[in-house]
Design a protein around this motif. Sequence first.
Motif, PDB file in Angstrom:
ATOM      1  N   SER A 225     -18.374  33.776 -13.014  1.00 23.31           N
ATOM      2  CA  SER A 225     -18.875  34.956 -12.448  1.00 23.31           C
ATOM      3  C   SER A 225     -20.259  35.444 -13.393  1.00 23.31           C
ATOM      4  CB  SER A 225     -18.035  36.246 -13.280  1.00 23.31           C
ATOM      5  OG  SER A 225     -16.841  36.132 -12.730  1.00 23.31           O
ATOM      6  N   VAL A 226     -21.256  35.763 -12.706  1.00 22.92           N
ATOM      7  CA  VAL A 226     -22.771  36.308 -13.113  1.00 22.92           C
ATOM      8  C   VAL A 226     -22.826  37.564 -13.332  1.00 22.92           C
ATOM      9  CG1 VAL A 226     -24.980  35.794 -13.056  1.00 22.92           C
ATOM     10  CG2 VAL A 226     -23.424  34.464 -11.706  1.00 22.92           C
ATOM     11  N   ILE A 227     -22.887  37.966 -14.727  1.00 23.40           N
ATOM     12  CA  ILE A 227     -22.838  39.401 -15.082  1.00 23.40           C
ATOM     13  C   ILE A 227     -24.427  39.860 -15.382  1.00 23.40           C
ATOM     14  CG2 ILE A 227     -22.445  41.145 -16.847  1.00 23.40           C
ATOM     15  CD1 ILE A 227     -19.815  39.303 -17.395  1.00 23.40           C
ATOM     16  N   ASP A 228     -24.841  40.997 -14.501  1.00 26.53           N
ATOM     17  CA  ASP A 228     -26.051  41.551 -15.060  1.00 26.53           C
ATOM     18  C   ASP A 228     -25.920  42.438 -16.207  1.00 26.53           C
ATOM     19  OD1 ASP A 228     -28.079  43.846 -15.258  1.00 26.53           O
ATOM     20  OD2 ASP A 228     -28.259  43.652 -12.991  1.00 26.53           O
ATOM     21  N   THR A 229     -26.664  42.091 -17.218  1.00 26.14           N
ATOM     22  CA  THR A 229     -26.157  42.805 -18.691  1.00 26.14           C
ATOM     23  C   THR A 229     -26.640  44.084 -18.602  1.00 26.14           C
ATOM     24  OG1 THR A 229     -27.760  41.578 -19.638  1.00 26.14           O
ATOM     25  CG2 THR A 229     -25.759  40.606 -19.846  1.00 26.14           C
ATOM     26  N   LEU A 230     -27.746  44.472 -17.814  1.00 26.58           N
ATOM     27  CA  LEU A 230     -28.149  45.749 -17.928  1.00 26.58           C
ATOM     28  C   LEU A 230     -27.323  46.828 -17.259  1.00 26.58           C
ATOM     29  CD1 LEU A 230     -31.872  44.991 -16.659  1.00 26.58           C
ATOM     30  CD2 LEU A 230     -31.178  44.971 -19.162  1.00 26.58           C
ATOM     31  N   ALA A 231     -26.671  46.419 -16.194  1.00 28.48           N
ATOM     32  CA  ALA A 231     -25.663  47.334 -15.711  1.00 28.48           C
ATOM     33  C   ALA A 231     -24.492  46.936 -16.076  1.00 28.48           C
ATOM     34  CB  ALA A 231     -25.742  47.353 -14.022  1.00 28.48           C
ATOM     35  N   ASN A 232     -24.095  45.783 -16.765  1.00 26.57           N
ATOM     36  CA  ASN A 232     -22.852  45.175 -16.663  1.00 26.57           C
ATOM     37  C   ASN A 232     -21.767  45.355 -16.008  1.00 26.57           C
ATOM     38  OD1 ASN A 232     -23.116  44.363 -19.657  1.00 26.57           O
ATOM     39  ND2 ASN A 232     -22.620  46.347 -20.166  1.00 26.57           N
ATOM     40  N   THR A 233     -22.418  44.660 -14.661  1.00 28.42           N
ATOM     41  CA  THR A 233     -21.556  44.728 -13.358  1.00 28.42           C
ATOM     42  C   THR A 233     -21.678  43.185 -13.025  1.00 28.42           C
ATOM     43  OG1 THR A 233     -23.427  45.169 -12.112  1.00 28.42           O
ATOM     44  CG2 THR A 233     -21.731  46.867 -12.814  1.00 28.42           C
ATOM     45  N   VAL A 234     -20.611  42.489 -12.501  1.00 30.07           N
ATOM     46  CA  VAL A 234     -20.669  41.164 -11.750  1.00 30.07           C
ATOM     47  C   VAL A 234     -21.540  41.144 -10.616  1.00 30.07           C
ATOM     48  CG1 VAL A 234     -19.542  39.347 -10.700  1.00 30.07           C
ATOM     49  CG2 VAL A 234     -18.503  40.543 -12.674  1.00 30.07           C
ATOM     50  N   VAL A 235     -22.644  40.426 -10.502  1.00 27.53           N
ATOM     51  CA  VAL A 235     -23.554  40.496  -9.299  1.00 27.53           C
ATOM     52  C   VAL A 235     -23.415  39.186  -8.316  1.00 27.53           C
ATOM     53  CG1 VAL A 235     -25.284  41.906 -10.508  1.00 27.53           C
ATOM     54  CG2 VAL A 235     -25.380  39.338 -10.803  1.00 27.53           C
ATOM     55  N   ASP A 236     -22.730  37.996  -9.090  1.00 32.92           N
ATOM     56  CA  ASP A 236     -22.387  36.949  -8.147  1.00 32.92           C
ATOM     57  C   ASP A 236     -21.466  36.142  -8.768  1.00 32.92           C
ATOM     58  OD1 ASP A 236     -23.049  35.166  -6.199  1.00 32.92           O
ATOM     59  OD2 ASP A 236     -25.141  34.942  -6.722  1.00 32.92           O
ATOM     60  N   THR A 237     -20.584  35.530  -7.778  1.00 32.61           N
ATOM     61  CA  THR A 237     -19.661  34.455  -8.076  1.00 32.61           C
ATOM     62  C   THR A 237     -19.876  33.112  -7.435  1.00 32.61           C
ATOM     63  OG1 THR A 237     -17.928  36.374  -8.222  1.00 32.61           O
ATOM     64  CG2 THR A 237     -17.077  34.077  -8.129  1.00 32.61           C
ATOM     65  N   ILE A 238     -19.752  32.045  -8.446  1.00 27.51           N
ATOM     66  CA  ILE A 238     -20.037  30.742  -7.929  1.00 27.51           C
ATOM     67  C   ILE A 238     -18.835  29.858  -8.040  1.00 27.51           C
ATOM     68  CG2 ILE A 238     -21.678  28.865  -8.397  1.00 27.51           C
ATOM     69  CD1 ILE A 238     -23.252  30.852 -10.292  1.00 27.51           C
ATOM     70  N   PRO A 239     -18.560  29.032  -7.002  1.00 26.48           N
ATOM     71  CA  PRO A 239     -17.378  28.065  -6.998  1.00 26.48           C
ATOM     72  C   PRO A 239     -17.901  26.911  -7.762  1.00 26.48           C
ATOM     73  CG  PRO A 239     -18.077  29.004  -4.912  1.00 26.48           C
ATOM     74  CD  PRO A 239     -18.983  29.336  -5.603  1.00 26.48           C
ATOM     75  N   VAL A 240     -16.962  26.470  -8.894  1.00 27.75           N
ATOM     76  CA  VAL A 240     -17.126  25.276  -9.403  1.00 27.75           C
ATOM     77  C   VAL A 240     -15.985  24.405  -9.337  1.00 27.75           C
ATOM     78  CG1 VAL A 240     -19.026  26.401 -10.981  1.00 27.75           C
ATOM     79  CG2 VAL A 240     -16.602  26.391 -11.748  1.00 27.75           C
ATOM     80  N   GLY A 241     -15.937  23.477 -10.331  1.00 26.71           N
ATOM     81  CA  GLY A 241     -14.786  22.685 -10.351  1.00 26.71           C
ATOM     82  C   GLY A 241     -13.374  23.021 -10.587  1.00 26.71           C
ATOM     83  N   ASN A 242     -12.387  22.173 -11.022  1.00 19.40           N
ATOM     84  CA  ASN A 242     -11.161  22.784 -11.487  1.00 19.40           C
ATOM     85  C   ASN A 242     -10.974  22.987 -12.813  1.00 19.40           C
ATOM     86  OD1 ASN A 242      -8.317  23.116 -11.173  1.00 19.40           O
ATOM     87  ND2 ASN A 242      -7.863  21.076 -10.361  1.00 19.40           N
ATOM     88  N   LEU A 243     -10.594  24.277 -12.978  1.00 15.06           N
ATOM     89  CA  LEU A 243     -10.432  24.732 -14.477  1.00 15.06           C
ATOM     90  C   LEU A 243     -11.613  24.968 -15.251  1.00 15.06           C
ATOM     91  CD1 LEU A 243      -7.133  24.775 -16.364  1.00 15.06           C
ATOM     92  CD2 LEU A 243      -9.275  25.325 -17.281  1.00 15.06           C
ATOM     93  N   PRO A 244     -12.534  25.365 -14.921  1.00 13.99           N
ATOM     94  CA  PRO A 244     -13.975  25.408 -15.615  1.00 13.99           C
ATOM     95  C   PRO A 244     -13.477  26.112 -16.964  1.00 13.99           C
ATOM     96  CG  PRO A 244     -13.651  27.313 -14.095  1.00 13.99           C
ATOM     97  CD  PRO A 244     -12.941  26.471 -13.591  1.00 13.99           C
ATOM     98  N   PHE A 245     -14.449  25.436 -17.895  1.00 19.25           N
ATOM     99  CA  PHE A 245     -13.892  25.753 -19.448  1.00 19.25           C
ATOM    100  C   PHE A 245     -15.258  26.427 -20.166  1.00 19.25           C
ATOM    101  CE2 PHE A 245     -11.756  24.902 -23.400  1.00 19.25           C
ATOM    102  CZ  PHE A 245     -10.334  25.226 -23.064  1.00 19.25           C
ATOM    103  N   GLY A 246     -15.865  25.233 -20.537  1.00 22.22           N
ATOM    104  CA  GLY A 246     -17.359  25.643 -21.409  1.00 22.22           C
ATOM    105  C   GLY A 246     -18.613  25.721 -20.531  1.00 22.22           C
ATOM    106  N   VAL A 247     -19.367  26.730 -21.099  1.00 21.88           N
ATOM    107  CA  VAL A 247     -20.539  26.882 -20.372  1.00 21.88           C
ATOM    108  C   VAL A 247     -21.910  26.875 -21.239  1.00 21.88           C
ATOM    109  CG1 VAL A 247     -21.796  28.378 -18.818  1.00 21.88           C
ATOM    110  CG2 VAL A 247     -19.317  28.652 -19.223  1.00 21.88           C
ATOM    111  N   ALA A 248     -22.777  25.940 -21.126  1.00 18.73           N
ATOM    112  CA  ALA A 248     -24.048  26.123 -21.696  1.00 18.73           C
ATOM    113  C   ALA A 248     -25.269  26.009 -20.771  1.00 18.73           C
ATOM    114  CB  ALA A 248     -24.220  24.504 -22.319  1.00 18.73           C
ATOM    115  N   ILE A 249     -26.304  26.848 -21.244  1.00 18.79           N
ATOM    116  CA  ILE A 249     -27.392  26.858 -20.403  1.00 18.79           C
ATOM    117  C   ILE A 249     -28.593  26.371 -20.709  1.00 18.79           C
ATOM    118  CG2 ILE A 249     -28.839  28.710 -18.857  1.00 18.79           C
ATOM    119  CD1 ILE A 249     -26.415  30.494 -19.099  1.00 18.79           C
TER     120      ILE A 249
END
Length: 356
Positions: A225-249
Amino acid sequence: MTTTALMVLGTAGGGAATAAADTVIDTIPVGDGPGGLAITAKGNRAYVANSFDDTVSVVDTVTNTEITTVMVGDFPFWVAITPSGTRAYVTNQFDDTVSVIDTGTNMVVDTVTVGDAPREVALTPNGTSAYVPNLLDDTVSVIDTGTNTVIDTITVGDEPTGVAITTFGTRAYVTNAGDDTVSVIDTATNMVVDTITVGNRPFGVAITPFGTRAYVANGFDDSVSVIDTLANTVVDTIPVGNLPFGVAITPSGKRAYVSNRDDDTVSVIDTFTNTVIDTIPVGDAPLGVAITPSGKRAYVSNRDDDSVSVIATDQCIGSVCIGLGSLAGAGSSAGSGAGAGAGSLAAGGSAGSAGS
């Protein structure tokens, strides 16, 4: 310009074989059941929490070898390093503590009692506070790192697991795996100021350097889920692999790296288009993801084969690597485990992490 740079590096590499960007270039044996990992600000050390043998592996990122191990508490799950690089904070899920490691001596210098089943940990950008979600009592413990004492306890959602803090330190985002939400904490008052519904069983979270987006790994519906932190709403959802766990940018914010625990891969997301542009096979049951400050390497812990995969995020020709991010539009610099990173205005990125 890109072509010229590639030609120069090709000559420097002496005609050696070229490795494509986003490929595994090394595998490091570590302790039993590695989970969270973090990289120092200088980029020369990685600290890896080994849940099943109660240790932290210290990895030399120049040689990609484990140089020592540190005994910590019961079932260490996650790790974060202070911006100064002098301390590592390790959550111990089964004894409700956080071990504080002096990175100069690699010895535990303090132990902090927190809530029930601490999961992840994130440090504020100035290094003065650590935020620790406690899975089984639905709280976040706030540690004063000057005194290593808990100074506040915040009630959040059900089964809080992941946490990330904005670059300016004003907000902490906490994933609540039990009720599919993210709690937004005002760090000045340590009050929850918003609650955002995301996907099914959210684990890891990462926030862009300028705080405009948060990326949340939803373990049970294979999405981010991609959250717009100014409005604190989800603005996009991205399909990824099976059981996504960690995130780094990456600190440039142009790429997000997501570990997919149940298919042994890492999804690479282009944060401008919010699409997966690459999928990288790694070890067995990848959990944590951290990126070096240079942005040229991503480190991924593989719980079920006791290893860390090293991904070259740039292109390597023999022993020489070219950062496609700075020349051709991909990300450069880095984030790690949890908390904030630095990057470009366009998207930015700090590293997030994950719970189970």
